[in-house]
Motif scaffolding. Structure first.
Motif, mmCIF file in Angstrom:
data_model
loop_
_atom_site.group_PDB
_atom_site.id
_atom_site.type_symbol
_atom_site.label_atom_id
_atom_site.label_comp_id
_atom_site.label_asym_id
_atom_site.label_seq_id
_atom_site.Cartn_x
_atom_site.Cartn_y
_atom_site.Cartn_z
ATOM 1 N N ILE A 30 0.489 -1.272 -0.320
ATOM 2 C CA ILE A 30 -0.306 -0.154 -0.385
ATOM 3 C C ILE A 30 0.663 1.535 0.047
ATOM 4 C CG2 ILE A 30 -1.859 -0.997 0.801
ATOM 5 C CD1 ILE A 30 -1.482 0.395 3.370
ATOM 6 N N ALA A 31 2.103 0.972 -0.032
ATOM 7 C CA ALA A 31 3.393 2.524 -0.534
ATOM 8 C C ALA A 31 3.041 2.692 -1.663
ATOM 9 C CB ALA A 31 4.306 2.458 0.828
ATOM 10 N N LYS A 66 -4.602 -0.791 -6.651
ATOM 11 C CA LYS A 66 -5.149 0.103 -6.355
ATOM 12 C C LYS A 66 -6.548 0.018 -4.846
ATOM 13 C CE LYS A 66 -5.683 1.295 -10.635
ATOM 14 N NZ LYS A 66 -4.925 1.939 -10.548
ATOM 15 N N ILE A 67 -6.865 0.980 -4.518
ATOM 16 C CA ILE A 67 -7.755 0.652 -3.084
ATOM 17 C C ILE A 67 -9.306 1.302 -3.653
ATOM 18 C CG2 ILE A 67 -5.929 0.305 -1.997
ATOM 19 C CD1 ILE A 67 -6.915 3.172 -0.680
ATOM 20 N N ASP A 95 6.167 7.758 6.805
ATOM 21 C CA ASP A 95 5.624 6.586 8.077
ATOM 22 C C ASP A 95 4.827 6.337 6.581
ATOM 23 O OD1 ASP A 95 3.252 8.053 8.358
ATOM 24 O OD2 ASP A 95 4.303 8.256 10.030
ATOM 25 N N LEU A 96 3.762 4.751 7.027
ATOM 26 C CA LEU A 96 3.418 4.545 5.906
ATOM 27 C C LEU A 96 1.562 5.252 6.192
ATOM 28 C CD1 LEU A 96 2.821 1.855 4.091
ATOM 29 C CD2 LEU A 96 2.445 -0.514 5.844
ATOM 30 N N ILE A 97 1.300 5.438 7.643
ATOM 31 C CA ILE A 97 -0.018 6.297 7.108
ATOM 32 C C ILE A 97 -0.076 7.536 5.839
ATOM 33 C CG2 ILE A 97 -1.671 7.480 8.145
ATOM 34 C CD1 ILE A 97 -0.944 5.263 11.044
ATOM 35 N N ILE A 122 -0.538 8.183 -1.658
ATOM 36 C CA ILE A 122 -0.646 7.661 -2.459
ATOM 37 C C ILE A 122 -2.415 8.027 -3.341
ATOM 38 C CG2 ILE A 122 -1.111 6.084 -3.120
ATOM 39 C CD1 ILE A 122 1.668 6.075 -3.277
ATOM 40 N N CYS A 123 -3.164 7.953 -1.554
ATOM 41 C CA CYS A 123 -4.698 8.720 -2.314
ATOM 42 C C CYS A 123 -4.690 9.881 -3.045
ATOM 43 C CB CYS A 123 -5.495 8.364 -0.932
ATOM 44 S SG CYS A 123 -5.345 6.523 -0.010
ATOM 45 N N LEU A 124 -3.876 10.892 -2.281
ATOM 46 C CA LEU A 124 -3.781 12.134 -2.763
ATOM 47 C C LEU A 124 -3.559 11.998 -4.677
ATOM 48 C CD1 LEU A 124 -3.041 14.368 0.142
ATOM 49 C CD2 LEU A 124 -5.138 14.157 -0.982
ATOM 50 N N LYS A 125 -2.287 11.512 -4.899
ATOM 51 C CA LYS A 125 -1.712 11.615 -6.549
ATOM 52 C C LYS A 125 -2.765 10.877 -7.336
ATOM 53 C CE LYS A 125 2.156 7.969 -6.079
ATOM 54 N NZ LYS A 125 2.103 7.999 -6.903
ATOM 55 N N GLU A 126 -3.769 9.483 -6.803
ATOM 56 C CA GLU A 126 -3.922 8.811 -7.263
ATOM 57 C C GLU A 126 -5.907 9.231 -7.550
ATOM 58 O OE1 GLU A 126 -2.529 6.295 -8.740
ATOM 59 O OE2 GLU A 126 0.111 6.505 -7.849
ATOM 60 N N LYS A 127 -5.932 9.336 -7.244
ATOM 61 C CA LYS A 127 -7.643 10.443 -6.687
ATOM 62 C C LYS A 127 -7.890 9.803 -6.143
ATOM 63 C CE LYS A 127 -5.932 14.442 -8.506
ATOM 64 N NZ LYS A 127 -5.650 15.243 -8.039
ATOM 65 N N TYR A 128 -7.989 8.859 -4.922
ATOM 66 C CA TYR A 128 -8.659 7.804 -4.096
ATOM 67 C C TYR A 128 -9.058 8.375 -2.674
ATOM 68 C CZ TYR A 128 -5.854 4.436 -6.754
ATOM 69 O OH TYR A 128 -4.662 3.132 -7.013
#
Ligand SMILES: Cc1cc2nc3c(=O)[nH]c(=O)nc-3n(C[C@H](O)[C@H](O)[C@H](O)COP(=O)(O)O)c2cc1C
Length: 185
Positions: free
Chosen positions: A68-69, A74-75, A98-100, A106-112
């Motif tokens: 998830i890093a 995809k999530i 850190d992983l959080i 990642i969510c911001l860049k991938e638009k999740y």
């Protein structure tokens, strides 16, 4: 699709346990990350808690090699609940150490979908600026801020309301609280 849930060291770990149980019971697969202080607050506020389920994968917050890093996994969404001002600041400023904070990045860049549930009172200007900046970047700021118009009688009622609000944003059906209806006076 999987959902990431992160528990950080803010007060209100009960919200996270509620949300986890709800999503696991309706068969969602969950990646769970808990910060060091998240564990401490969880142990303090929810003594004797147990988190164990076949659909639950717990990740070490220091493990930046976790799947998830990377944006290639995809999530559906990530929820940071409760979110400390420290984690909020790291995410708002792109400090993915850190992983959080990395998974949120990642969510911001991938638009999740990224749902952040901050908990602090009062807020200083830095907190407010970080929330504004994350909201402008597409995150949903859903504060751990209970309402009382549904006349809660217990901690369960109060935490159900907040989980219901998160589920509404995720578009997942629930009956954790009833939608407001105009009372007949
Ligand atoms: C019992 C306890 C309650 C706390 N409550 C909050 C809180 O509500 N909000 C907050 O921003 N920090 C709170 N903190 C402080 C954070 O845990 C601390 O700033 C920590 O560094 C946050 O790191 P993390 O985001 O990696 O968990 C609390 C700490 C303790 C020990």
């Amino acid at each position: 699709m999987k959902i990431n849930i992160a528990i950080t060291g803010a007060s209100g770990s009960i919200y996270a346990l509620k949300l986890l149980n709800f999503l696991l019971n309706i068969d969602y697969k969950i990646n769970l990350i808990i910060s060091d202080n998240g564990y401490k607050v969880l142990e303090h506020e929810c003594k004797g808690f147990k988190i164990n389920h076949k659909n639950l994968q717990i990740h070490d917050n220091k493990n930046l090699c976790a799947d998830i890093a990377s944006g290639s996994n995809k999530i559906k969404a990530m929820i940071i609940i409760p979110c400390s001002m420290g984690s909020l600041a790291r995410i708002a400023n792109g400090i993915s150490n850190d992983l959080i904070s990395r998974s949120a990045d990642i969510c911001l860049k991938e638009k999740y979908q990224l749902i952040i549930c901050p908990r602090e009172t009062p807020f200083n200007t830095i907190h407010l600026r970080n929330m504004l900046s994350l909201s402008q970047d597409g995150a949903v700021i859903l504060p751990c801020m209970p309402a009382f118009y549904h006349l809660p009688k217990s901690l369960d009622d109060i935490s159900d309301f907040l989980c219901g609000k998160v589920l509404d944003i995720l578009n997942i059906k629930h009956e954790l609280f009833k939608a407001w209806k105009e009372p007949s006076l």
